[in-house]
Design a protein around this motif. Structure first.
Motif, PDB file in Angstrom:
ATOM      1  N   LEU A 169      -1.184   2.295  -7.802  1.00  0.00           N
ATOM      2  CA  LEU A 169      -1.224   0.847  -7.589  1.00  0.00           C
ATOM      3  C   LEU A 169      -1.291   0.120  -8.930  1.00  0.00           C
ATOM      4  O   LEU A 169      -2.218   0.352  -9.712  1.00  0.00           O
ATOM      5  N   GLY A 170      -0.347  -0.768  -9.184  1.00  0.00           N
ATOM      6  CA  GLY A 170      -0.283  -1.477 -10.473  1.00  0.00           C
ATOM      7  C   GLY A 170       0.313  -0.552 -11.516  1.00  0.00           C
ATOM      8  O   GLY A 170      -0.305  -0.249 -12.528  1.00  0.00           O
ATOM      9  N   THR A 171       1.535  -0.116 -11.264  1.00  0.00           N
ATOM     10  CA  THR A 171       2.117   0.981 -12.063  1.00  0.00           C
ATOM     11  C   THR A 171       2.520   0.567 -13.476  1.00  0.00           C
ATOM     12  O   THR A 171       2.637   1.413 -14.363  1.00  0.00           O
ATOM     13  N   GLY A 218       4.939   2.505 -15.583  1.00  0.00           N
ATOM     14  CA  GLY A 218       5.123   3.750 -14.827  1.00  0.00           C
ATOM     15  C   GLY A 218       4.439   4.951 -15.449  1.00  0.00           C
ATOM     16  O   GLY A 218       4.596   6.089 -14.988  1.00  0.00           O
ATOM     17  N   ASN A 219       3.637   4.721 -16.482  1.00  0.00           N
ATOM     18  CA  ASN A 219       3.049   5.845 -17.245  1.00  0.00           C
ATOM     19  C   ASN A 219       2.212   6.798 -16.395  1.00  0.00           C
ATOM     20  O   ASN A 219       2.297   8.023 -16.568  1.00  0.00           O
ATOM     21  N   ILE A 220       1.411   6.261 -15.453  1.00  0.00           N
ATOM     22  CA  ILE A 220       0.549   7.141 -14.653  1.00  0.00           C
ATOM     23  C   ILE A 220       1.402   7.932 -13.655  1.00  0.00           C
ATOM     24  O   ILE A 220       1.310   9.167 -13.591  1.00  0.00           O
ATOM     25  N   ILE A 231       3.635   1.085  -7.378  1.00  0.00           N
ATOM     26  CA  ILE A 231       3.740  -0.302  -6.868  1.00  0.00           C
ATOM     27  C   ILE A 231       3.304  -1.292  -7.943  1.00  0.00           C
ATOM     28  O   ILE A 231       2.305  -1.067  -8.639  1.00  0.00           O
ATOM     29  N   ASP A 232       4.052  -2.379  -8.066  1.00  0.00           N
ATOM     30  CA  ASP A 232       3.613  -3.449  -8.981  1.00  0.00           C
ATOM     31  C   ASP A 232       4.116  -4.783  -8.456  1.00  0.00           C
ATOM     32  O   ASP A 232       5.183  -4.856  -7.842  1.00  0.00           O
ATOM     33  N   ILE A 233       3.342  -5.817  -8.734  1.00  0.00           N
ATOM     34  CA  ILE A 233       3.728  -7.162  -8.283  1.00  0.00           C
ATOM     35  C   ILE A 233       4.676  -7.820  -9.276  1.00  0.00           C
ATOM     36  O   ILE A 233       5.302  -8.832  -8.971  1.00  0.00           O
ATOM     37  N   GLY A 262       5.660  -5.466  -5.033  1.00  0.00           N
ATOM     38  CA  GLY A 262       4.844  -6.192  -4.066  1.00  0.00           C
ATOM     39  C   GLY A 262       3.363  -6.165  -4.396  1.00  0.00           C
ATOM     40  O   GLY A 262       2.931  -5.572  -5.392  1.00  0.00           O
ATOM     41  N   ASP A 263       2.621  -6.813  -3.500  1.00  0.00           N
ATOM     42  CA  ASP A 263       1.182  -7.004  -3.685  1.00  0.00           C
ATOM     43  C   ASP A 263       0.420  -5.778  -3.150  1.00  0.00           C
ATOM     44  O   ASP A 263       0.464  -5.500  -1.950  1.00  0.00           O
ATOM     45  N   ILE A 264      -0.217  -5.063  -4.028  1.00  0.00           N
ATOM     46  CA  ILE A 264      -1.008  -3.877  -3.716  1.00  0.00           C
ATOM     47  C   ILE A 264      -0.327  -3.004  -2.650  1.00  0.00           C
ATOM     48  O   ILE A 264       0.711  -2.445  -2.928  1.00  0.00           O
ATOM     49  N   PHE A 265      -0.911  -2.894  -1.449  1.00  0.00           N
ATOM     50  CA  PHE A 265      -0.357  -1.956  -0.469  1.00  0.00           C
ATOM     51  C   PHE A 265       0.803  -2.527   0.349  1.00  0.00           C
ATOM     52  O   PHE A 265       1.444  -1.794   1.097  1.00  0.00           O
ATOM     53  N   SER A 297      -5.352   4.228  -9.425  1.00  0.00           N
ATOM     54  CA  SER A 297      -5.078   2.863  -9.891  1.00  0.00           C
ATOM     55  C   SER A 297      -5.863   2.507 -11.135  1.00  0.00           C
ATOM     56  O   SER A 297      -7.044   2.820 -11.258  1.00  0.00           O
ATOM     57  N   ASN A 298      -5.166   1.847 -12.043  1.00  0.00           N
ATOM     58  CA  ASN A 298      -5.829   1.178 -13.162  1.00  0.00           C
ATOM     59  C   ASN A 298      -5.536  -0.302 -12.960  1.00  0.00           C
ATOM     60  O   ASN A 298      -4.582  -0.849 -13.503  1.00  0.00           O
ATOM     61  N   PRO A 299      -6.332  -0.968 -12.114  1.00  0.00           N
ATOM     62  CA  PRO A 299      -5.996  -2.348 -11.750  1.00  0.00           C
ATOM     63  C   PRO A 299      -6.449  -3.330 -12.838  1.00  0.00           C
ATOM     64  O   PRO A 299      -7.201  -2.941 -13.748  1.00  0.00           O
TER      65      PRO A 299
HETATM   66  C1  LIG Z   1      -4.062  -2.772 -16.234  1.00  0.00           C
HETATM   67  S1  LIG Z   1      -2.349  -2.758 -15.816  1.00  0.00           S
HETATM   68  C2  LIG Z   1      -2.097  -1.010 -15.584  1.00  0.00           C
HETATM   69  C3  LIG Z   1      -0.715  -0.544 -15.964  1.00  0.00           C
HETATM   70  C4  LIG Z   1      -0.549   0.981 -15.962  1.00  0.00           C
HETATM   71  N1  LIG Z   1      -0.765   1.523 -14.634  1.00  0.00           N
HETATM   72  C5  LIG Z   1      -1.541   1.629 -16.928  1.00  0.00           C
HETATM   73  O1  LIG Z   1      -2.582   2.098 -16.471  1.00  0.00           O
HETATM   74  O2  LIG Z   1      -1.287   1.684 -18.127  1.00  0.00           O
HETATM   75  C6  LIG Z   1      -2.411  -3.405 -14.170  1.00  0.00           C
HETATM   76  C7  LIG Z   1      -1.054  -3.552 -13.470  1.00  0.00           C
HETATM   77  O3  LIG Z   1      -1.273  -4.109 -12.156  1.00  0.00           O
HETATM   78  C8  LIG Z   1      -0.217  -5.011 -11.845  1.00  0.00           C
HETATM   79  N2  LIG Z   1      -0.681  -5.932 -10.804  1.00  0.00           N
HETATM   80  C9  LIG Z   1      -1.407  -7.067 -10.955  1.00  0.00           C
HETATM   81  N3  LIG Z   1      -1.644  -7.635  -9.765  1.00  0.00           N
HETATM   82  C10 LIG Z   1      -1.062  -6.839  -8.828  1.00  0.00           C
HETATM   83  C11 LIG Z   1      -0.964  -6.898  -7.398  1.00  0.00           C
HETATM   84  N4  LIG Z   1      -1.521  -7.894  -6.714  1.00  0.00           N
HETATM   85  N5  LIG Z   1      -0.293  -5.915  -6.769  1.00  0.00           N
HETATM   86  C12 LIG Z   1       0.287  -4.910  -7.462  1.00  0.00           C
HETATM   87  N6  LIG Z   1       0.216  -4.801  -8.817  1.00  0.00           N
HETATM   88  C13 LIG Z   1      -0.450  -5.755  -9.483  1.00  0.00           C
HETATM   89  C14 LIG Z   1       0.119  -5.655 -13.170  1.00  0.00           C
HETATM   90  O4  LIG Z   1       1.412  -6.211 -13.164  1.00  0.00           O
HETATM   91  C15 LIG Z   1      -0.054  -4.464 -14.144  1.00  0.00           C
HETATM   92  O5  LIG Z   1       1.168  -3.804 -14.330  1.00  0.00           O
END
Ligand SMILES: C[S@@+](CC[C@H](N)C(=O)[O-])C[C@H]1O[C@@H](n2cnc3c(N)ncnc32)[C@H](O)[C@@H]1O
Length: 294
Positions: free
Chosen positions: A128-130, A133-135, A151-153, A179-182, A199-201
């Protein structure tokens, strides 16, 4: 730099001095990496060709990049790459720069898989929040039979992630969803079917954003801002994960150094999630939260 003809050595000397005077940490490494990128040479090759001359175009590029770095633009945005889990990733202004601390999240996810399942199992995972795409990609490189949804918004982040998926040839394993989270998972009917969620949100509290270092503030706000107390995403991810995970499936998340109690409480509030484990990073700060679905 008024002279027209400069060797690599002379240019580096100028660049290092420029960065040093502006208090940029590791000026030598920064200048060498920037030069290496412009000339498409690794650092060893730079040393071996120290007396080669640069073209006027190369000098111009080098000077501009050094000045950007001196203004606090992160090195990864200038050289457009970053390393994570020993792999090279493309990055630019549209994505969060992968951090070495986040490697702990991936290492612990691999440990859980080793303890609960096998690296040879066919697993369905979600990142979640890719971002770039590293993870998802490093997991796919380590677990040949997984299917992982990244997934990413941010559509801009996904454009970069797509390039990285291609670069690492994991198109069959990593599926990127906007999209938004799930929410983008709804169409796949995956409730109760996921083996692991990672996830690293965004988890910086909104009022702390203005105090972040100048370089971090150059990264997309959407990747950093975790709302009030930085907990907004945990409040959404934890209950939803408990619905998407299989029994015995795991949720693993990176957390901020002062969020372990709150995140632990949020996990405990889910009746079908097991007792949370908090793992510190190499500096001893709480960094990763893990819970297994009962
Ligand atoms: C802290 S970064 C982490 C990026 C990567 N996964 C990493 O760990 O290096 C958080 C990611 O969450 C995404 N994000 C923010 N709000 C989101 C949402 N509502 N749904 C999905 N992704 C979201 C951001 O665009 C960002 O790419």
């Amino acid at each position: 730099m008024e002279k027209q003809v400069w060797s690599i050595k002379e240019s580096l000397k100028w660049g290092i001095q420029w960065l040093k005077e502006r208090r940029i940490e590791n000026p030598q490494a920064n200048a060498e990496l920037i030069m290496g990128k412009i000339l498409n040479r690794d650092r060893l090759n730079l040393y071996l060709t120290f007396n080669d001359f640069l073209s006027p175009l190369q000098i111009n590029k080098f000077q501009k990049s050094i000045k950007k770095r001196a203004r606090g633009i992160p090195l990864s945005y200038i050289i457009k790459e970053s390393y994570f889990m020993g792999l090279k990733f493309q990055v630019d202004f549209d994505v969060y720069i992968p951090r070495p601390e986040t490697e702990l999240l991936v290492e612990k996810a691999l440990d859980i898989i080793d303890s609960l399942k096998s690296r040879e199992d066919t697993l369905t995972l979600v990142d979640l929040g890719t971002g770039c795409g590293n993870i998802a990609i490093s997991l796919a490189k380590n677990l040949k039979k997984i299917k992982i949804y990244g997934i990413d918004i941010s559509s801009r982040a996904l454009t970069i992630a797509k390039k990285n998926v291609r670069l690492h040839q994991v198109e069959k394993q990593v599926e990127l969803l906007l999209g938004d989270i799930f929410s983008p998972l709804k169409k796949f009917n995956l409730k109760g079917e996921i083996d692991g969620i990672i996830s690293n949100p965004p988890y910086v509290s909104s009022h702390q954003i203005s105090f972040l270092p100048r370089e971090v503030k150059k990264e997309p706000m959407i990747a950093l801002d975790g709302g009030e107390n930085g907990l907004e995403f945990f409040k959404r991810i934890i209950p939803e994960s408990s619905r998407y995970l299989k029994r015995g499936g795991f949720l693993i998340m990176e957390i901020g150094y002062n969020q372990e109690d709150e995140v632990g409480r949020l996990i405990l509030s889910q009746k079908n999630m097991g007792f949370p484990r908090i793992i510190p990073d190499y500096q001893g700060n709480p960094r990763v939260a893990i819970a297994i679905k009962k």
